[in-house]
Design an enzyme around this catalytic site. Structure first.
Site, PDB file in Angstrom:
ATOM      1  N   ASP A 111     -25.970  39.758  20.777  1.00 41.90           N
ATOM      2  CA  ASP A 111     -26.960  40.174  21.770  1.00 41.90           C
ATOM      3  C   ASP A 111     -26.223  41.023  22.790  1.00 41.90           C
ATOM      4  O   ASP A 111     -25.036  40.795  23.057  1.00 41.90           O
ATOM      5  CB  ASP A 111     -27.598  38.957  22.440  1.00 41.90           C
ATOM      6  CG  ASP A 111     -28.456  38.147  21.475  1.00 41.90           C
ATOM      7  OD1 ASP A 111     -29.100  38.754  20.608  1.00 41.90           O
ATOM      8  OD2 ASP A 111     -28.477  36.916  21.605  1.00 41.90           O
ATOM      9  N   ASP A 131     -34.468  41.468  18.443  1.00 41.84           N
ATOM     10  CA  ASP A 131     -35.322  40.493  19.118  1.00 41.84           C
ATOM     11  C   ASP A 131     -36.614  41.143  19.595  1.00 41.84           C
ATOM     12  O   ASP A 131     -37.699  40.575  19.458  1.00 41.84           O
ATOM     13  CB  ASP A 131     -34.596  39.873  20.318  1.00 41.84           C
ATOM     14  CG  ASP A 131     -33.361  39.088  19.933  1.00 41.84           C
ATOM     15  OD1 ASP A 131     -33.284  38.607  18.779  1.00 41.84           O
ATOM     16  OD2 ASP A 131     -32.466  38.953  20.794  1.00 41.84           O
TER      17      ASP A 131
END
Length: 149
Positions: A111, A131
Site C-alpha cells: 500500500d 483497493d
C-alpha cells in the site's frame, strides 16, 4: 474483450506502480497540495490489517473469492446483458488479482498512499490503486445489479 483488457490493465499498472514505490524507499511525501500522502506500508492481512496474524488464510480466502468472481464474470460475459456489471467485476478482478499476487509473491500487499481529510481515522488508512478499483468496481456492480432487480 475490452473488459478482460481492463482487468489486465489494472493488474499490470499496479504491478509496475507497486514495484516503483517499493524501489523508491523514500520518506513520506505529500502531493496534490497535501491532500495525498505517499508512504509505503506492507499489509500482511486483509483490509485494515484484519487477520494480520493469519496471512496464509487471508491468501486462500482471497484466492477463492477471486475464482468465484472470475466464474461470475464468465457467466455474465456470455450473456452480454449488462455492461455495468462487467465493468464493475473487471475492476474488482483486476484489483483483487493484483493484491493476491502481492500476497503470493511478497507475503504482503504493498500500500502506498493515504488521504488527508478532516477525519483522523481515515487519514491513518493506507491504500493502493487496486483497493480503489475493488471499492469502485464493487460499488458499480451492486448499483448495476440493484437496477436490474
Amino acid at each position: 474483450m475490452k473488459y478482460a483488457a481492463l482487468a489486465a490493465s489494472v493488474f499490470t499498472g499496479e504491478f509496475f506502480l507497486k514495484k516503483y514505490m517499493e524501489e523508491q524507499r523514500q520518506e513520506e511525501r505529500e502531493i496534490l497540495g497535501g491532500r495525498i500522502l505517499l508512504k509505503i506500508y506492507r499489509n500482511k492481512g486483509a483490509a485494515l490489517n484484519f487477520m494480520e496474524e493469519r496471512p496464509g488464510l487471508v491468501k486462500k480466502i482471497c484466492g477463492v473469492l477471486l475464482l468465484f468472481l472470475g466464474i461470475l464474470w464468465c457467466l455474465i460475459f456470455r450473456k452480454k446483458e449488462n455492461k455495468s456489471l462487467l465493468l464493475g467485476l473487471s475492476l474488482v478482478i483486476g484489483g483483487g488479482a493484483s493484491n493476491l499476487y502481492d500476497r503470493a509473491a511478497r507475503g504482503y500487499v504493498v500500500d502506498y498512499f493515504s488521504f488527508r481529510t478532516p477525519w483522523r481515522h481515515l487519514n491513518q488508512v493506507v491504500f493502493n490503486l487496486s483497493d480503489l478499483c475493488i471499492f469502485l468496481g464493487g460499488l458499480l456492480f451492486v448499483l448495476a445489479a440493484k437496477k436490474r432487480i
